[in-house]
Design a protein around this motif. Structure first.
Motif, PDB file in Angstrom:
ATOM      1  N   VAL A   1       0.825  -1.190   0.000  1.00 23.78           N
ATOM      2  CA  VAL A   1       0.000   0.000   0.000  1.00 23.78           C
ATOM      3  C   VAL A   1       0.872   1.258   0.000  1.00 23.78           C
ATOM      4  CG1 VAL A   1      -1.857   1.193   1.200  1.00 23.78           C
ATOM      5  CG2 VAL A   1      -1.730  -1.292   1.298  1.00 23.78           C
ATOM      6  N   ARG A   2       0.578   2.173  -0.918  1.00 19.40           N
ATOM      7  CA  ARG A   2       1.316   3.429  -0.988  1.00 19.40           C
ATOM      8  C   ARG A   2       0.654   4.477  -0.090  1.00 19.40           C
ATOM      9  NH1 ARG A   2       2.028   6.408  -5.641  1.00 19.40           N
ATOM     10  NH2 ARG A   2      -0.166   6.051  -6.206  1.00 19.40           N
ATOM     11  N   THR A   3       1.472   5.216   0.645  1.00 24.21           N
ATOM     12  CA  THR A   3       0.968   6.269   1.529  1.00 24.21           C
ATOM     13  C   THR A   3       1.737   7.569   1.278  1.00 24.21           C
ATOM     14  OG1 THR A   3       2.526   5.951   3.365  1.00 24.21           O
ATOM     15  CG2 THR A   3       0.606   4.488   3.291  1.00 24.21           C
TER      16      THR A   3
ATOM     17  N   MET B   1      -2.240  10.786   7.565  1.00 25.67           N
ATOM     18  CA  MET B   1      -1.802   9.798   6.593  1.00 25.67           C
ATOM     19  C   MET B   1      -2.938   9.443   5.634  1.00 25.67           C
ATOM     20  SD  MET B   1       0.377   6.304   7.102  1.00 25.67           S
ATOM     21  CE  MET B   1      -0.795   5.389   8.082  1.00 25.67           C
ATOM     22  N   LYS B   2      -2.585   9.308   4.359  1.00 22.52           N
ATOM     23  CA  LYS B   2      -3.542   8.948   3.316  1.00 22.52           C
ATOM     24  C   LYS B   2      -3.032   7.744   2.546  1.00 22.52           C
ATOM     25  CE  LYS B   2      -4.818  13.814   2.623  1.00 22.52           C
ATOM     26  NZ  LYS B   2      -4.803  14.953   1.661  1.00 22.52           N
ATOM     27  N   LEU B   3      -3.957   6.976   2.017  1.00 20.57           N
ATOM     28  CA  LEU B   3      -3.631   5.889   1.113  1.00 20.57           C
ATOM     29  C   LEU B   3      -3.777   6.426  -0.300  1.00 20.57           C
ATOM     30  CD1 LEU B   3      -5.484   2.934   2.879  1.00 20.57           C
ATOM     31  CD2 LEU B   3      -3.247   3.949   3.389  1.00 20.57           C
ATOM     32  N   LEU B   4      -2.680   6.530  -1.003  1.00 23.38           N
ATOM     33  CA  LEU B   4      -2.673   7.247  -2.273  1.00 23.38           C
ATOM     34  C   LEU B   4      -3.571   6.604  -3.321  1.00 23.38           C
ATOM     35  CD1 LEU B   4       1.104   8.205  -2.491  1.00 23.38           C
ATOM     36  CD2 LEU B   4      -0.809   9.524  -1.560  1.00 23.38           C
ATOM     37  N   ASP B   5      -3.715   5.302  -3.261  1.00 27.81           N
ATOM     38  CA  ASP B   5      -4.550   4.607  -4.243  1.00 27.81           C
ATOM     39  C   ASP B   5      -5.963   4.329  -3.746  1.00 27.81           C
ATOM     40  OD1 ASP B   5      -2.379   4.423  -6.108  1.00 27.81           O
ATOM     41  OD2 ASP B   5      -1.562   2.794  -4.884  1.00 27.81           O
ATOM     42  N   HIS B   6      -6.242   4.701  -2.490  1.00 26.58           N
ATOM     43  CA  HIS B   6      -7.560   4.447  -1.895  1.00 26.58           C
ATOM     44  C   HIS B   6      -7.966   5.651  -1.044  1.00 26.58           C
ATOM     45  CE1 HIS B   6      -7.421   0.218  -3.149  1.00 26.58           C
ATOM     46  NE2 HIS B   6      -6.155   0.257  -2.792  1.00 26.58           N
TER      47      HIS B   6
ATOM     48  N   PRO C   1       3.201   5.515  10.701  1.00 23.94           N
ATOM     49  CA  PRO C   1       3.342   4.989   9.337  1.00 23.94           C
ATOM     50  C   PRO C   1       4.270   3.782   9.233  1.00 23.94           C
ATOM     51  CG  PRO C   1       3.425   7.379   9.319  1.00 23.94           C
ATOM     52  CD  PRO C   1       3.451   6.970  10.758  1.00 23.94           C
ATOM     53  N   ASP C   2       5.332   3.749  10.036  1.00 26.40           N
ATOM     54  CA  ASP C   2       6.227   2.586   9.988  1.00 26.40           C
ATOM     55  C   ASP C   2       5.524   1.335  10.505  1.00 26.40           C
ATOM     56  OD1 ASP C   2       8.282   4.063   8.893  1.00 26.40           O
ATOM     57  OD2 ASP C   2       9.280   4.425  10.800  1.00 26.40           O
TER      58      ASP C   2
END
Length: 284
Positions: A4-6, A142-147, A157-158
């Motif tokens: 997952v990209r963030t 924090m955001k999920l770039l694809d969702h 985040p880690d």
């Protein structure tokens, strides 16, 4: 399958200060759901023998916060103190015999405005109520770039990258130890912000609803609950992922507390029940 990209590289890392909270009791007595009176530890203080990874049930205590309970230094500091720290954040002791020692945030307890911190045993022995701590708060925003429709909160985040979330066929598969029905959620529902509090799984007999094996630090799914902003809004088809942060309770409407880390529609967020999914396996 992909990870997952963030937007973790754009998140602000900021200091939040507090101090170790004393043990708290609203009364010498805790009254159980059966009307029995108990004299037991309740909240706050330094808890030496209950830690993340231990059972959430069976303790002679009420709302037990594992490890060290930390509170804001002043009333006007409570909002940022309860909102900005995230589970997995680093904590540094700034005064006393344990000065310089490091721990990690494992939860937040909104009913009393405590942040819950794990320290190793040798550090616990040096700590004192009132010792100052600094939390390196990182994760809110924090955001999920694809969702973009999946809300993320309250998690470093880690740590988020370590708990085994993977994307398959456009869906996010999250390992959890249990799926909790919406009707089992109690105390805390209706709070204004899911980014600064927890709410409780209420079960008089946890064996009847399949949550008797819950441990502090377990990752669970709360079914049909939307925690995008307020806490515990019933919405069919929504999933909230959370972490168990304090123990079971003796009073009605209460139970193991859960801090929400993700919420989204079941068409995207897929909880997968596994034998073990506990943050103690990933914390520094």
């Amino acid at each position: 399958m992909k990870f997952v990209r963030t937007n973790k590289d754009r998140l602000v890392l900021i200091s939040v200060a507090g101090e170790i909270a004393p043990a708290r009791m609203r009364s010498p007595y805790s009254v159980t759901t059966e009307g029995k009176v108990k004299v037991i530890p309740v909240l706050g203080g330094i808890t030496y023998n209950v830690r993340v990874g231990d059972s959430a049930y069976g303790w002679e205590g009420d709302h037990v916060e594992p490890g060290v309970s930390v509170m804001a230094r002043k009333k006007e500091e409570e909002i940022p103190f309860m909102t900005l720290p995230c589970i997995g954040n680093e904590v540094i002791v700034m005064s006393g015999d344990a000065k310089g020692s490091r721990g990690v945030v494992t939860g937040k307890h909104g009913g009393v405005n405590h942040v819950i911190v794990h320290f190793d045993d040798e550090v616990l022995e040096k700590l004192m109520v009132g010792d100052k701590v600094l939390i390196k708060a990182w994760g809110q925003g924090m955001k999920l770039l694809d969702h973009p429709d999946v809300k993320v909160m309250n998690i470093d985040p880690d740590l988020f990258e370590k708990i085994g979330i993977v994307e398959k066929d456009g869906k996010l598969h999250v390992p959890v130890v249990a799926k909790v029905p919406a009707h089992l959620m109690g105390s805390g529902i209706g709070a204004s912000s899911s980014a600064s509090t927890d709410y409780d799984i209420m079960a008089l007999d946890p064996r009847e609803v399949g949550v008797e094996d819950l441990r502090l630090g377990d990752i669970v799914a709360i079914m049909d609950h939307d925690n995008s902003y307020g806490v515990g809004k019933y919405r069919k088809g929504m999933i909230s992922i959370g972490i168990v942060v304090h123990s079971a309770c003796v009073s009605a409407g209460h139970g193991p507390g859960v801090v929400v880390i993700m919420t989204g529609e079941e068409s995207v967020l897929v909880p997968e029940v596994v034998e073990r999914s506990n943050i103690s396996d990933y914390l520094r």
